[in-house]
Design a protein around this motif. Structure first.
Motif, short mmCIF file in Angstrom:
data_model
loop_
_atom_site.label_atom_id
_atom_site.label_comp_id
_atom_site.label_asym_id
_atom_site.label_seq_id
_atom_site.Cartn_x
_atom_site.Cartn_y
_atom_site.Cartn_z
N TYR A 3 -7.08 4.07 15.92
CA TYR A 3 -5.90 3.72 15.13
C TYR A 3 -6.33 3.60 13.67
O TYR A 3 -7.46 3.18 13.38
N HIS A 4 -5.43 3.94 12.77
CA HIS A 4 -5.75 3.76 11.35
C HIS A 4 -6.08 2.31 11.06
O HIS A 4 -7.08 1.98 10.41
N THR A 5 -5.23 1.41 11.59
CA THR A 5 -5.38 -0.03 11.32
C THR A 5 -5.35 -0.81 12.63
O THR A 5 -4.45 -0.62 13.45
N PRO A 33 8.14 -6.14 13.21
CA PRO A 33 8.27 -5.74 11.81
C PRO A 33 7.44 -4.51 11.45
O PRO A 33 7.83 -3.72 10.58
N LEU A 34 6.30 -4.33 12.10
CA LEU A 34 5.52 -3.11 11.87
C LEU A 34 6.32 -1.88 12.26
O LEU A 34 6.40 -0.90 11.51
N ALA A 35 6.92 -1.93 13.45
CA ALA A 35 7.73 -0.80 13.92
C ALA A 35 8.97 -0.60 13.06
O ALA A 35 9.37 0.53 12.78
N ASP A 73 0.82 -1.21 0.00
CA ASP A 73 0.00 0.00 0.00
C ASP A 73 0.85 1.26 0.00
O ASP A 73 0.37 2.34 -0.35
N GLY A 74 2.11 1.14 0.42
CA GLY A 74 3.05 2.26 0.32
C GLY A 74 2.87 3.37 1.34
O GLY A 74 3.44 4.45 1.17
N ASN A 75 2.11 3.13 2.40
CA ASN A 75 1.90 4.21 3.39
C ASN A 75 2.11 3.74 4.82
O ASN A 75 1.56 4.33 5.77
N LEU A 76 2.89 2.69 5.00
CA LEU A 76 3.04 2.10 6.32
C LEU A 76 3.83 2.99 7.28
O LEU A 76 3.53 3.04 8.48
N ALA A 77 4.81 3.72 6.77
CA ALA A 77 5.61 4.60 7.63
C ALA A 77 4.72 5.68 8.23
O ALA A 77 4.04 6.42 7.52
N GLN A 89 3.64 3.48 13.75
CA GLN A 89 3.52 3.81 15.16
C GLN A 89 2.62 2.76 15.78
O GLN A 89 1.41 2.72 15.51
N VAL A 90 3.19 1.88 16.61
CA VAL A 90 2.48 0.67 17.03
C VAL A 90 2.11 0.72 18.51
O VAL A 90 2.94 1.00 19.38
N TYR A 91 0.85 0.41 18.78
CA TYR A 91 0.37 0.14 20.13
C TYR A 91 0.13 -1.36 20.19
O TYR A 91 -0.61 -1.91 19.36
N ALA A 92 0.76 -2.04 21.14
CA ALA A 92 0.67 -3.49 21.22
C ALA A 92 0.20 -3.91 22.61
O ALA A 92 0.65 -3.36 23.62
N SER A 93 -0.70 -4.89 22.65
CA SER A 93 -1.21 -5.35 23.92
C SER A 93 -1.40 -6.86 23.90
O SER A 93 -1.52 -7.47 22.84
#
Length: 228
Positions: free
Chosen positions: A126-128, A77-79, A56-60, A84-88
């Motif tokens: 969150y966007h995703t 890998p997302l980070a 999609d080219g917009n992950l950053a 910008q990752v929130y993980a739980s």
């Protein structure tokens, strides 16, 4: 067994014997043949998802919620890709392992935010929103509500994976081949893809991409749902 009992069992399992088992599976050390097969299957799911997002080219800079992050197999890998990752996760031991792995892999750069929370406690926008291989802990009558909740956190995209319920996979599960091993103590719920899709569409989501990852012991259907 009630949903509350299921949650308690899952939390206790992944803070004890389950943690020892799954942090090895999701690591790079020596494991048995079955565990290696599951490791490869899960990694294939992660790689496929990362391929979708990177295409999609917009992950950053994208805000992502990794709901049920485990030891960070997707969070990291997302980070690394700049999200910008929130993980739980429901397990404090899993979250601490994920945090330590992230600190090493990311060398202190773009570190995710980690919290110990179950899916019902998640908040924010969150966007995703991504929830991989977690619905296996939720019975069908709880899935609609969970999809509604996770969807309320997502601005544009909701991605989930689940163990598909078919005659074949149900038979494998019944004879103990679906999630083998004596230390597996939580219930494993399979879900019909049609039911998951119906729940998503009822909430205003449209299926954009889907895939099935299958190995000898790992089966996971992944759906990407978007809002028009």
């Amino acid at each position: 067994m009630t949903a509350t009992d299921d949650k308690t069992v899952v939390r206790e399992y992944f803070n004890a014997t389950g943690f020892d088992r799954w942090q090895r599976i999701y690591g790079d050390g020596e494991v048995n043949k079955v565990q290696l097969d599951i490791r490869k299957g899960h990694q294939r799911t992660v790689d496929t998802l990362m391929g979708w997002l990177e295409a999609d080219g917009n992950l950053a800079g994208l805000t992502c919620c990794d709901a049920g992050c485990g030891v960070g197999s997707l969070t990291i890998p997302l980070a690394q890709a700049g999200a910008q990752v929130y993980a739980s996760d429901i397990s404090a031991k899993m979250v601490e392992e994920a945090r330590q792995r992230a600190e090493v892999a990311l060398e202190g750069k773009n570190l995710p935010t980690f919290e110990v929370k179950d899916l019902e406690e998640l908040a924010g926008r969150y966007h995703t929103v991504i929830c991989l291989d977690v619905l296996i802990h939720y019975p069908q009558d709880k899935v609609q509500g969970m999809i509604n909740h996770l969807g309320s956190l997502a601005e544009s995209r909701l991605i989930m994976s689940f163990a598909p319920k078919t005659l074949f996979y149900s038979a494998l599960k019944k004879v103990g081949e679906f999630f083998p091993g004596p230390s597996k103590t939580t219930r494993a719920y399979l879900h019909r893809e049609a039911d998951i899709v119906k729940a998503l569409e009822a909430d205003g989501w449209r299926i954009e991409r889907r895939t099935l990852t299958k190995t000898q012991f790992y089966f996971s259907r992944m759906l990407e749902a978007v809002k028009d």
